[in-house]
Design an enzyme around this catalytic site. Sequence first.
Site, PDB file in Angstrom:
ATOM      1  N   CYS A  92       5.187  -2.539  -1.464  1.00 48.04           N
ATOM      2  CA  CYS A  92       5.176  -3.087  -2.431  1.00 48.04           C
ATOM      3  C   CYS A  92       5.708  -4.471  -2.518  1.00 48.04           C
ATOM      4  O   CYS A  92       6.949  -4.943  -1.966  1.00 48.04           O
ATOM      5  CB  CYS A  92       5.776  -2.421  -3.701  1.00 48.04           C
ATOM      6  SG  CYS A  92       5.694  -3.149  -5.250  1.00 48.04           S
ATOM      7  N   ASP A 115       4.576   2.200  -0.057  1.00 46.29           N
ATOM      8  CA  ASP A 115       3.534   2.614  -1.035  1.00 46.29           C
ATOM      9  C   ASP A 115       2.786   3.690   0.110  1.00 46.29           C
ATOM     10  O   ASP A 115       2.468   3.248   1.415  1.00 46.29           O
ATOM     11  CB  ASP A 115       2.532   1.504  -1.467  1.00 46.29           C
ATOM     12  CG  ASP A 115       3.162   0.831  -2.641  1.00 46.29           C
ATOM     13  OD1 ASP A 115       4.002   1.536  -3.655  1.00 46.29           O
ATOM     14  OD2 ASP A 115       3.150  -0.203  -2.782  1.00 46.29           O
ATOM     15  N   ILE A 166     -18.988  -0.069  11.959  1.00 40.79           N
ATOM     16  CA  ILE A 166     -17.854  -0.204  12.063  1.00 40.79           C
ATOM     17  C   ILE A 166     -17.146   0.685  13.133  1.00 40.79           C
ATOM     18  O   ILE A 166     -17.257   1.914  13.110  1.00 40.79           O
ATOM     19  CB  ILE A 166     -16.805   0.111  10.843  1.00 40.79           C
ATOM     20  CG1 ILE A 166     -17.373  -0.961   9.930  1.00 40.79           C
ATOM     21  CG2 ILE A 166     -15.346  -0.282  11.148  1.00 40.79           C
ATOM     22  CD1 ILE A 166     -16.852  -0.555   8.317  1.00 40.79           C
ATOM     23  N   GLU A 167     -16.628   0.347  14.323  1.00 41.79           N
ATOM     24  CA  GLU A 167     -15.869   1.232  15.279  1.00 41.79           C
ATOM     25  C   GLU A 167     -14.418   1.908  14.789  1.00 41.79           C
ATOM     26  O   GLU A 167     -13.767   1.108  14.303  1.00 41.79           O
ATOM     27  CB  GLU A 167     -15.584   0.391  16.508  1.00 41.79           C
ATOM     28  CG  GLU A 167     -15.375   1.265  17.815  1.00 41.79           C
ATOM     29  CD  GLU A 167     -14.201   1.695  17.953  1.00 41.79           C
ATOM     30  OE1 GLU A 167     -13.765   2.781  18.487  1.00 41.79           O
ATOM     31  OE2 GLU A 167     -13.352   0.829  17.619  1.00 41.79           O
ATOM     32  N   LEU A 168     -14.560   2.932  14.839  1.00 39.74           N
ATOM     33  CA  LEU A 168     -13.258   3.949  14.200  1.00 39.74           C
ATOM     34  C   LEU A 168     -11.847   3.437  14.887  1.00 39.74           C
ATOM     35  O   LEU A 168     -11.076   3.460  14.023  1.00 39.74           O
ATOM     36  CB  LEU A 168     -13.719   5.445  14.032  1.00 39.74           C
ATOM     37  CG  LEU A 168     -14.918   5.702  13.430  1.00 39.74           C
ATOM     38  CD1 LEU A 168     -15.264   7.177  13.394  1.00 39.74           C
ATOM     39  CD2 LEU A 168     -14.591   5.430  11.817  1.00 39.74           C
ATOM     40  N   TYR A 215      -2.029  -3.075  -4.912  1.00 39.11           N
ATOM     41  CA  TYR A 215      -3.044  -2.145  -4.737  1.00 39.11           C
ATOM     42  C   TYR A 215      -4.326  -2.897  -4.996  1.00 39.11           C
ATOM     43  O   TYR A 215      -5.335  -2.552  -4.173  1.00 39.11           O
ATOM     44  CB  TYR A 215      -2.957  -1.042  -5.513  1.00 39.11           C
ATOM     45  CG  TYR A 215      -1.768  -0.188  -5.663  1.00 39.11           C
ATOM     46  CD1 TYR A 215      -1.082  -0.148  -4.400  1.00 39.11           C
ATOM     47  CD2 TYR A 215      -1.358   0.288  -6.730  1.00 39.11           C
ATOM     48  CE1 TYR A 215       0.219   0.654  -4.429  1.00 39.11           C
ATOM     49  CE2 TYR A 215      -0.174   1.044  -6.730  1.00 39.11           C
ATOM     50  CZ  TYR A 215       0.563   1.434  -5.582  1.00 39.11           C
ATOM     51  OH  TYR A 215       1.580   2.171  -5.487  1.00 39.11           O
ATOM     52  N   GLU A 216      -4.601  -3.780  -6.158  1.00 38.35           N
ATOM     53  CA  GLU A 216      -5.848  -4.571  -6.445  1.00 38.35           C
ATOM     54  C   GLU A 216      -6.338  -5.258  -5.218  1.00 38.35           C
ATOM     55  O   GLU A 216      -7.394  -5.336  -5.016  1.00 38.35           O
ATOM     56  CB  GLU A 216      -5.594  -5.167  -7.603  1.00 38.35           C
ATOM     57  CG  GLU A 216      -5.323  -4.248  -8.878  1.00 38.35           C
ATOM     58  CD  GLU A 216      -3.721  -3.835  -8.969  1.00 38.35           C
ATOM     59  OE1 GLU A 216      -3.038  -4.102  -8.044  1.00 38.35           O
ATOM     60  OE2 GLU A 216      -3.756  -2.936 -10.190  1.00 38.35           O
TER      61      GLU A 216
END
Lengths: 119, 119, 119, 119, 119, 119, 119, 119, 119, 119
Positions: free
Chosen positions: D32, D39, D54-56, D73-74
Amino acid sequence: MSENIQLEMFDNPRPGRDYTITISVPEFTSVCPKTGQPDFGEIIIEYIPGEKCIELKSLKYYMQSFRNKGIFYEALTNDIVDTLAGACQPRWMRVTSSFTPRGGITTDVSVEYSAEKRN
Amino acid sequence: MSENIQLEMFDNPRPGRDYTITISVPEFTSVCPKTGQPDFGEIIIEYIPGEKCIELKSLKYYMQSFRNKGIFYEALTNDIVDTLAGACQPRWMRVTSSFTPRGGITTDVSVEYSAEKRN
Amino acid sequence: MSENIQLEMFDNPRPGRDYTITISVPEFTSVCPKTGQPDFGEIIIEYIPGEKCIELKSLKYYMQSFRNKGIFYEALTNDIVDTLAGACQPRWMRVTSSFTPRGGITTDVSVEYSAEKRN
Amino acid sequence: MSENIQLEMFDNPRPGRDYTITISVPEFTSVCPKTGQPDFGEIIIEYIPGEKCIELKSLKYYMQSFRNKGIFYEALTNDIVDTLAGACQPRWMRVTSSFTPRGGITTDVSVEYSAEKRN
Amino acid sequence: MSENIQLEMFDNPRPGRDYTITISVPEFTSVCPKTGQPDFGEIIIEYIPGEKCIELKSLKYYMQSFRNKGIFYEALTNDIVDTLAGACQPRWMRVTSSFTPRGGITTDVSVEYSAEKRN
Amino acid sequence: MSENIQLEMFDNPRPGRDYTITISVPEFTSVCPKTGQPDFGEIIIEYIPGEKCIELKSLKYYMQSFRNKGIFYEALTNDIVDTLAGACQPRWMRVTSSFTPRGGITTDVSVEYSAEKRN
Amino acid sequence: MSENIQLEMFDNPRPGRDYTITISVPEFTSVCPKTGQPDFGEIIIEYIPGEKCIELKSLKYYMQSFRNKGIFYEALTNDIVDTLAGACQPRWMRVTSSFTPRGGITTDVSVEYSAEKRN
Amino acid sequence: MSENIQLEMFDNPRPGRDYTITISVPEFTSVCPKTGQPDFGEIIIEYIPGEKCIELKSLKYYMQSFRNKGIFYEALTNDIVDTLAGACQPRWMRVTSSFTPRGGITTDVSVEYSAEKRN
Amino acid sequence: MSENIQLEMFDNPRPGRDYTITISVPEFTSVCPKTGQPDFGEIIIEYIPGEKCIELKSLKYYMQSFRNKGIFYEALTNDIVDTLAGACQPRWMRVTSSFTPRGGITTDVSVEYSAEKRN
Amino acid sequence: MSENIQLEMFDNPRPGRDYTITISVPEFTSVCPKTGQPDFGEIIIEYIPGEKCIELKSLKYYMQSFRNKGIFYEALTNDIVDTLAGACQPRWMRVTSSFTPRGGITTDVSVEYSAEKRN
């Protein structure tokens, strides 16, 4: 309907209003016309009343009148619709019956009635 | 409605806005007018308030006024709609009652009211 | 809103994009204005931010400002919408409150706000 | 995106076909920016790939790059959309983040991206 | 498809009728091409057959042919669609794969095929 | 249909009314034509009767006639539809079969029949 | 224990009475000493206090001190017991840690301490 | 144990204390020595360590060494106990394996080891 | 035991150790000797092996040998114990059978065998 | 016991062995001797057979013999024990009956018999 059972009605307290009544009878029993063996099931009655409502104590006696009667599931579900709809003239009604396994097979029957269709 | 019960209203804090209030009364009891036996059930009240909201403590007393009253499920559900809708003039209201088994039979009654239809 | 609480906003990091923020406050408490007894409930806030987002620590203090305040459920739910929507000018917001039983009765209130309707 | 993390892509094996990939990251943690406290949350990524997937393993490292970063968060939900959509140019993408309670308050943020809208 | 696996078909017993076959393979395993580690997941195949149906024992062997093969989730899901749809020419097919967590991340891939679109 | 099994019908008690009968056969077993091994599954039959209803005891014997018969899931599900629909000429029928795992693979087949389409 | 974290205690309000305190820390994270990858788990602390109780805010900081520390599950669970039991001298304590899958493998470690055994 | 897999141990951080480690391996696969078909199951390892603990990454490789090995359930469960107990000399160990259905039959095997009995 | 079924045993890999094997057969079917109708149930076999273990593929064929055999539940459960215990001489065995409803009645039979009692 | 019902026994296939038979009759109905209303319940019979076992089809008829008989719950549960234990002379028997609500009240009765006590 068994002749010595008198299904009672009472005046719908608000006949000018559409509303729904749902009645569940989980302790229904009748007899298989083919084998003479007892059948067990649940009957669900849903309806929008017209001028009359079904009195529940007499409904209980009506339901008990099948106890020692030999009748197929399809016939008894339609009979219940005809008897109840005939007696209370609802705007709409649906009766659903669900029977426990016989020979490993379970059966449900669902019948709708609508005042407009008069079926 | 029982004559010695005064259902209280208070001013809707935002009368210009449509919003929904849901009230659940899981501890309702009344008396069967036919057998004199107690009935037990749950009453759910949903409404969009107009100018007034229902004060909950007086609602509790109103609900308790059915305790020793002999009344059918269909009549009491419609009575509750008429009394509450009459007192607070909501834009919309629905009252649903669900009763525990009597003679092996359970019953639900669901009634809607809309200010536009005035039913 | 309690006058000594300062609700803080921060700049929406992507003001050009519609996205949804959902905030749940399960530990809400206020006081019944009629009986002086504590009420407990959960507040759910959903919104699509405009230029500003609600900072969560100041939201927590704002939610705590109701702790010793006597206020009806209907009023506080509308107050929260007015305060939050007034402070952050969202494109859309809904606040839902669900209160635990009082006298055997539970209550929910749900209020929506839309920037277009300005209600 | 943290500068020392290299998000890897690989060629979509069927670029001519619309299909959906859903990736769930239940072990997400960041810090935070206001309190310096950690968080914890879950990030769900859904997308229809364009020319690239996307390669994981590199996604895992990218997600870990937030571990000691102070971010709201936003902002982080929008950052993830911008970084991933910028890197793989999907036809459509949605990122949903759900964070555990802080001060008794939980928060979800949901952001959609569409190649056609280019938002 | 692995070259030494022969996927078998049999004649659709009712080619003139649209009906749906759903096959679930919860014991699927392949190998990650990047780390050499085994992956575990479930494959769901739904299809409306054309002239041919997929014989299940040969499907089992086909699914087992991935056991020691290094392949990404996106490629194998599309490969399964291409192989099965190529072999049995269904009217419609959907293959969904759901993999268990790797590095704390789970992944699902869902691919549809339609005879009309020929994609 | 096995030649020594006589599926019995009885007159639909309300042929003028559309209603639904649902029959569940959870104890179905047949034999795999490829391996000779027994298969186990559940068969669900739903139909709207025409002039005739299916008598359940003879249905039980019909279902038992598959006990030692080698037949694929797709063929037996279609056979059941053809036999039952041929015998009772329903307005609509759907048969769904769900088989337990063989080689780690489970299979469902669902077939619909409509009197109008005559498929 | 990380040297710059000061675990605080306060006087047990009823030292003459055996009672149980259960603390759950579902947001625990540390680092694998072998791979450098983050680990995620839940720590459950149960204890019967002696003269002292554990102050929860300082416990939170103590738990956070593992965030970037490389340590095996077995060592950290024992470390937590030693640190907490050493600081508050409980009559009995049990610490259970449950970690999420790594390489498809989950691990729980459960350690008990008893003042009488001094283990 | 496969000869090219090196199971690693590390020093028990608290050898003087009895505590329990529970390891779950839900992604276990081996091969049936009779049919050559793959088997799938879950292995649960519970132990009280002596001087050594089992390092989890090497345990993962050890579990993977059964991937293409033909071995009965009873033998592999006992092998795992012998290999793990031989390597780490626990005070007590139990290994439980649960396999998915083959031919409609599921099997569990549970083996205990105790340092005192040396069985 | 059906004479043309050969139940196979293999050497217990650890005859010097007491451990438990649990086998579940949920797809068991036999025939009622009184009515000729099929019965369906689940058989659970638990045992501590002596010198021999039961090979599962031959067990499957043994279980299938009841498919068309007329036998009471009590006799078949005892027969299974006698056949299996006679063949593999376990230290202990328990067989539990659970049958689905016939005439609305379900039945379980549970039989234990112990090498010491030789019952 | 109703005089025209003949409860049948068959020879216990393993009279030298103690084992348990559990029979569940969920579709039991009788009549209340006070009100004449039907009662519904479940009867569970557990026993260790002596020289004889209870044949299930005749048990079904015996249970059906209560269908139109007026009898209290306590009497019928004891009657069932006396009739069954008298007929098959078990080493031990327990009969438990559980009845559905009447007037909002449910009732269970449990009766044990032991050959040694001859009670």
